[in-house]
Design an enzyme around this catalytic site. Structure first.
Site, PDB file in Angstrom:
ATOM      1  N   GLY A 126       0.838  -1.193   0.000  1.00 24.42           N
ATOM      2  CA  GLY A 126       0.000   0.000   0.000  1.00 24.42           C
ATOM      3  C   GLY A 126       0.869   1.238   0.000  1.00 24.42           C
TER       4      GLY A 126
ATOM      5  CD  GLN B 141       3.634   5.818   2.490  1.00 25.96           C
ATOM      6  OE1 GLN B 141       2.649   5.277   2.000  1.00 25.96           O
ATOM      7  NE2 GLN B 141       4.641   5.128   3.002  1.00 25.96           N
TER       8      GLN B 141
ATOM      9  CG  HIS C  42       0.656   6.973   5.339  1.00 26.28           C
ATOM     10  ND1 HIS C  42       1.835   7.436   5.862  1.00 26.28           N
ATOM     11  CD2 HIS C  42       0.841   5.637   5.146  1.00 26.28           C
ATOM     12  CE1 HIS C  42       2.699   6.434   5.984  1.00 26.28           C
ATOM     13  NE2 HIS C  42       2.113   5.330   5.561  1.00 26.28           N
TER      14      HIS C  42
HETATM   15 ZN   LIG Z   1       2.905   3.417   5.576  1.00 28.08          ZN
END
Ligand SMILES: [Zn+2]
Length: 180
Positions: free
Chosen positions: A46, A51, A139
């Site tokens: 994932g 990110q 996230h």
């Molecule tokens: Zn992560």
């Protein structure tokens, strides 16, 4: 398609809240395609857009990791409708390399999200997929799984993270020198 650079703990940018997607256009499709390529390259199951330093509410998941289109899940602006039970697995994160830990998560989740065209859909998940969805939505809200650990464990990892960062820098420098 391109592999994008990842952000790593303790980068503060990973703790910012991502904004909803409003434009369902070609650049969104390109972002999602790059996210899958980056995720597969680093052998993740994932990846969330923050990110790769894009603070938009976009998640890609492939818990089979086999690149089959029917296993690829794209979640744009995902939101929980319900959570049920408790479960945990030994979680890891591409932005927190070299660390795994058990985090308390819901066992089953129901979410709504949009696809690349902007159409809404709902998804019920359990097991690994449910945990992965919770990890990735975290996230988008600026939370890392390491945030749930004790300050002592987090500090221990800081030392390791600094060492890994030096190694990445060295590897990058060597790669650049070879290319010259
Ligand atoms: Zn992560």
């Amino acid at each position: 398609m391109a592999i994008r650079d990842l952000l790593y703990f303790p980068d503060e940018l990973l703790h910012q809240v991502s904004t909803p997607v409003t434009q369902f256009d070609e650049s969104l499709a390109e972002l999602v395609s790059d996210m899958f390529e980056t995720m597969y390259h680093d052998e993740g199951i994932g990846l969330a857009a923050p990110q790769i330093n894009i603070r938009k509410r976009v998640v890609v998941i492939d818990i089979e990791g086999d690149k089959l289109p029917e296993h690829q899940i794209v979640l744009i602006n995902p939101e929980f409708l319900s959570k049920e039970g408790t479960d945990s697995i030994n979680e890891g994160c591409l932005s927190v390399p070299g660390l795994r830990a058990h985090i308390n998560r819901a066992e089953k989740v129901s979410i709504k999200a949009q696809n690349l065209k902007g159409d809404f859909f709902t998804l019920d998940a359990s097991g690994l997929l449910a945990i992965c969805i919770q990890h990735e939505i975290d996230h988008l809200d600026g939370h890392l799984f390491i945030d749930y650990l004790s300050p002592m464990k987090r500090n221990l990892y800081r030392t390791k993270a600094a060492k890994l960062a030096r190694e990445r820098k060295r590897a990058l420098k060597e790669a650049q020198e070879t290319n010259q």
